[in-house]
Structure formats: structure tokens, C-alpha cells
Design a protein around this motif. Structure first.
Motif, short mmCIF file in Angstrom:
data_model
loop_
_atom_site.label_atom_id
_atom_site.label_comp_id
_atom_site.label_asym_id
_atom_site.label_seq_id
_atom_site.Cartn_x
_atom_site.Cartn_y
_atom_site.Cartn_z
N GLY A 1 22.60 -10.72 -11.31
CA GLY A 1 22.00 -11.21 -12.55
C GLY A 1 20.75 -12.02 -12.35
O GLY A 1 20.17 -12.51 -13.33
N HIS A 2 20.29 -12.20 -11.12
CA HIS A 2 19.08 -12.97 -10.85
C HIS A 2 18.00 -12.05 -10.30
O HIS A 2 18.27 -11.19 -9.45
N MET A 3 16.78 -12.25 -10.79
CA MET A 3 15.67 -11.43 -10.31
C MET A 3 15.36 -11.78 -8.86
O MET A 3 15.25 -12.95 -8.51
N THR A 4 15.22 -10.75 -8.07
CA THR A 4 14.83 -10.94 -6.67
C THR A 4 13.40 -10.49 -6.42
O THR A 4 12.69 -11.09 -5.61
N GLU A 5 12.98 -9.44 -7.14
CA GLU A 5 11.63 -8.92 -6.98
C GLU A 5 11.14 -8.34 -8.29
O GLU A 5 11.94 -7.87 -9.12
N ALA A 6 9.82 -8.39 -8.48
CA ALA A 6 9.18 -7.73 -9.62
C ALA A 6 8.01 -6.91 -9.08
O ALA A 6 7.20 -7.42 -8.29
N PHE A 7 7.94 -5.65 -9.51
CA PHE A 7 6.87 -4.75 -9.04
C PHE A 7 6.01 -4.33 -10.23
O PHE A 7 6.52 -4.08 -11.33
N LEU A 8 4.71 -4.29 -9.99
CA LEU A 8 3.78 -3.68 -10.94
C LEU A 8 3.16 -2.48 -10.22
O LEU A 8 2.22 -2.63 -9.43
N LYS A 9 3.72 -1.31 -10.50
CA LYS A 9 3.28 -0.11 -9.80
C LYS A 9 2.05 0.47 -10.49
O LYS A 9 1.96 0.52 -11.72
N ILE A 10 1.11 0.89 -9.67
CA ILE A 10 -0.15 1.45 -10.16
C ILE A 10 -0.09 2.97 -9.96
O ILE A 10 -0.02 3.45 -8.82
N ILE A 11 -0.12 3.69 -11.06
CA ILE A 11 -0.03 5.15 -11.02
C ILE A 11 -1.36 5.72 -11.48
O ILE A 11 -1.80 5.50 -12.61
N ARG B 1 0.82 -1.21 0.00
CA ARG B 1 0.00 0.00 0.00
C ARG B 1 0.86 1.27 0.00
O ARG B 1 0.46 2.30 -0.55
N GLU B 2 2.03 1.20 0.62
CA GLU B 2 2.87 2.39 0.72
C GLU B 2 3.27 2.91 -0.65
O GLU B 2 3.26 4.13 -0.90
N CYS B 3 3.62 1.99 -1.53
CA CYS B 3 4.04 2.41 -2.87
C CYS B 3 2.99 2.09 -3.92
O CYS B 3 3.24 2.27 -5.12
N ASN B 4 1.82 1.62 -3.48
CA ASN B 4 0.71 1.30 -4.39
C ASN B 4 1.19 0.40 -5.54
O ASN B 4 1.03 0.70 -6.72
N ALA B 5 1.78 -0.73 -5.16
CA ALA B 5 2.36 -1.62 -6.16
C ALA B 5 2.15 -3.08 -5.74
O ALA B 5 2.13 -3.41 -4.55
N LEU B 6 2.03 -3.93 -6.76
CA LEU B 6 2.00 -5.37 -6.54
C LEU B 6 3.43 -5.88 -6.56
O LEU B 6 4.16 -5.66 -7.53
N ARG B 7 3.83 -6.55 -5.49
CA ARG B 7 5.20 -7.03 -5.39
C ARG B 7 5.24 -8.56 -5.50
O ARG B 7 4.49 -9.26 -4.83
N VAL B 8 6.11 -9.05 -6.36
CA VAL B 8 6.35 -10.49 -6.49
C VAL B 8 7.78 -10.76 -6.03
O VAL B 8 8.74 -10.30 -6.66
N LYS B 9 7.91 -11.48 -4.94
CA LYS B 9 9.21 -11.77 -4.35
C LYS B 9 9.59 -13.20 -4.70
O LYS B 9 8.81 -14.13 -4.49
N TYR B 10 10.82 -13.40 -5.20
CA TYR B 10 11.19 -14.70 -5.74
C TYR B 10 11.85 -15.64 -4.73
O TYR B 10 12.07 -16.81 -5.04
N GLN B 11 12.15 -15.15 -3.56
CA GLN B 11 12.62 -16.01 -2.48
C GLN B 11 11.92 -15.60 -1.20
O GLN B 11 11.82 -14.41 -0.90
#
Length: 354
Positions: free
Chosen positions: A276-286, A205-215
Motif C-alpha cells: 500500500g505504499h509507493m516505492t517508485e513512480a515512473f514517467l515513461k516517454i513514448i 535510458r533502458e526504458c526511456n523513463a524518469l524514475r522517482v524512487k522513494y527510499q
């Protein structure tokens, strides 16, 4: 011993060989014949005596064998008499029947013991596998645990229909205990995987984003990959259950703003990497601050929805078709309803003549 077996010609014993076969013998000839026959008899007896004396050992052995044979025949006769008496007193067919029945009973007992031993071995093996599942879960090896749970489900013939009760009545009670233990293992790994999923996919909610954490880390189990969690849920058959809360999260915080468009919404993807490895992916809603935009066309909504779907497919479902189909089944009914109620119902005229 030829003297015993050669034939005697009477003419050889007489003095005259010119006798007629049809003429009777005279008295002198008869006396001569008798005398010579006596001499011949004495000679034969002498020969026989000499033969017997010269073969004394052979005759002694022969007589001993004959005596032994007679003795054995008497013993055999006694044994046969005893057997006949035994048979007459105790019918042998009854004893044979009893012996055969006893053999059959012993064989059945041996077969039952063998089957019981195999059952005990199977129970011990299943119990050890259930124990290993719990150890795998605690060690964070969720894929191995999920595959073991799947295999044990088939081995224990887990059923959820009405026939399950009748099946349990016909089986040993220990199978019911093993099934209960399997259910505990299943619920434990299901709860753990769902918690991993909730920890991996969140709406910030703080950054209004969907976070996908890979570990993720849960219950002291560190560094479990999101792909591993999804694979384990798929293996154990709870992929739809594990993705249900994620689907609710996606509909509430991402799809609804994209379709509602009040105010207009933009999506920005942000990827964090480490070595070189993804740790997180964000989909920010603006949310757009332009108040002049009142109406948004279908192309804008379509573009936003497609962007969200591509993000889910790539960063959440790892471009896995079956996983994406499962997620689609969970979201499409509500997504289509949102599109119809927030857009299509407003652009379709009420009057068919317009």
C-alpha cells in the motif's frame, strides 16, 4: 539618711522660742547653740557611719565600678593615642584608597573569570552539538542534523559578507575553528543529501523513463525517504542546490522532447507499490512511430507540459507549494525558451500583414 537632707531650724536648738528675728543672740544662747550644733554634728556623723557600714557591699561595688571605669577610660585613651599616632605616621586615607583599588581589581578579575567560564561553556556546548550533527548524519537522521546545522549557523553568526573578516578578528580564535568545523558539517550533509537526491531521481535510458524512487541508500545509510531528504534540504537552506541537477535532468530528458515534438511524444505514468505504499513512480516517454504527423499544435504541447508538471508536483514535490516554486524557478527560464524557440517562433508570422 533623712537627717542629712532635712533642714535645721536654729530655734529648735535654743531653749527659748520667743526670739525676735531682728534681735541678736545673747552669749549664753550662742554657747548653747554651739554645743547643740556639735551634738547634732556628732549625731549626723554617727548616722552616716552607720549607713555606710550597713551598705558596705554596695559602696564597695560602686567604688570597684568607678575604678574599672577609670581603668577603661585610661585604656581607651591609650588606644586613641595609638590610633592618632598611627594615622599621623601612615595616612589612613591612602590605605583605604589602596584597599578600595584592590577590591575593584579583584572584582574585575572575578568578572573576567566568570565571562571566560561562560565562554568556555558555550564553546564546549557548540563543539558537542557539532559532534552530534556528525553522528546524526552517519545514523541517517538527516532532518535532525539539518535543523541542528541551521541552529548552529545562527549561534556561530556565520556570515559570508566582507564584514565576516573584521568580526573574526575581534573574536577568540576558537570561534574560527568552530566555524570551520561547522562548514565541514554543512558540506558533509549537503553532499549526502545531494547524493540521496541523485539516487532517488534518475533517468533510465533502458526504458526511456524518469524514475522517482522513494527510499534510497547511500554510504551504508539505508531506507531514507525522499520526502525526508527534501525536508532536510529545505531546513538547511540548500533546496535549490539539491534540486538543480534534477531540474537539469528534467529539462534534458523530459521537457525538451515534450516541446520539440519531433517525433511527437506521449507520457505514461506508472506507479509501483508495496504493502500500500509507493516505492517508485515512473514517467515513461513514448515516441510516436506515426511518421504522418508532421505538425503538432500548441494544445498538444501544452497538454504534454502540463502532464509533466503535474507529475513533478505530485510525485517529486509531494504537492508542497514552496518546493514546487523552487523547482519552477530552476526550470521555467529554460522551459520558456524551449517553448518560444521550438513552437511560438514558428507559428508567429514574420510579416505582420499576414
Amino acid at each position: 539618711m533623712d537627717v542629712l537632707f532635712n533642714s535645721i531650724d536654729v530655734r529648735d536648738l535654743l531653749s527659748s522660742h520667743d526670739l525676735d528675728d531682728s534681735s541678736p543672740l545673747s552669749a549664753p544662747d550662742l554657747r548653747l547653740l554651739i554645743d547643740r550644733l556639735q551634738v547634732r554634728s556628732v549625731h549626723i556623723k554617727s548616722k552616716v557611719q552607720q549607713y555606710i557600714l550597713s551598705h558596705h557591699d554596695d559602696f564597695a561595688s560602686l567604688f570597684a565600678q568607678c575604678s574599672d571605669a577609670v581603668s577603661r577610660s585610661e585604656d581607651l585613651s591609650g588606644q586613641v593615642s595609638d590610633l592618632l599616632r598611627l594615622v599621623s605616621d601612615h595616612p589612613i586615607d591612602v590605605e583605604i584608597r589602596d584597599v578600595v583599588a584592590e577590591i575593584g581589581r579583584k572584582r574585575r578579575e572575578a568578572k573576567e573569570k566568570k565571562e571566560l567560564l561562560e565562554l568556555v561553556r558555550a564553546i564546549v556546548e557548540l563543539s558537542e552539538k557539532l559532534k552530534s550533527v556528525k553522528e546524526e548524519v552517519r545514523a541517517g537522521r538527516v532532518i535532525e542534523a539539518a535543523e541542528a546545522v541551521k541552529g548552529l549557523k545562527a549561534a556561530l553568526r556565520m556570515r559570508g559578507d566582507a564584514a565576516a573578516g573584521a568580526q573574526e578578528e575581534r573574536e577568540p580564535a576558537v570561534y574560527s575553528l568552530l566555524r570551520n568545523e561547522w562548514t565541514e558539517c554543512f558540506e558533509e550533509i549537503q553532499e549526502l543529501l545531494v547524493r540521496f537526491m541523485e539516487n532517488a531521481v534518475r533517468f533510465e535510458r533502458e526504458c526511456n523513463a524518469l524514475r522517482v524512487k522513494y527510499q534510497s541508500s547511500v554510504n551504508g545509510i539505508d531506507g531514507v525517504e525522499l520526502h525526508t531528504v527534501l525536508k532536510a534540504m529545505d531546513a538547511v537552506g540548500i533546496l535549490d542546490y539539491g534540486l538543480a541537477k534534477v531540474a537539469d535532468l528534467m529539462i534534458k530528458y523530459v521537457i525538451t522532447p515534450a516541446v520539440n515534438c519531433k517525433p511527437p511524444t506521449l507520457f505514461v505514468e506508472e506507479i509501483n507499490q508495496d504493502s500500500g505504499h509507493m516505492t517508485e513512480a515512473f514517467l515513461k516517454i513514448i515516441l510516436s512511430s506515426d511518421s504522418k504527423i508532421e505538425n503538432v499544435n500548441g494544445e498538444t504541447i501544452y497538454s504534454a507540459v502540463i502532464q509533466v508538471i503535474k507529475f513533478i508536483y505530485k510525485y517529486l514535490c509531494f504537492e508542497n507549494g514552496p518546493w514546487m516554486q523552487c523547482f519552477g524557478r530552476l526550470t521555467w527560464p529554460r522551459m520558456s525558451e524551449l517553448i518560444i524557440s521550438n513552437f511560438l517562433s514558428k507559428v508567429v508570422p514574420d510579416n505582420a500583414s499576414k
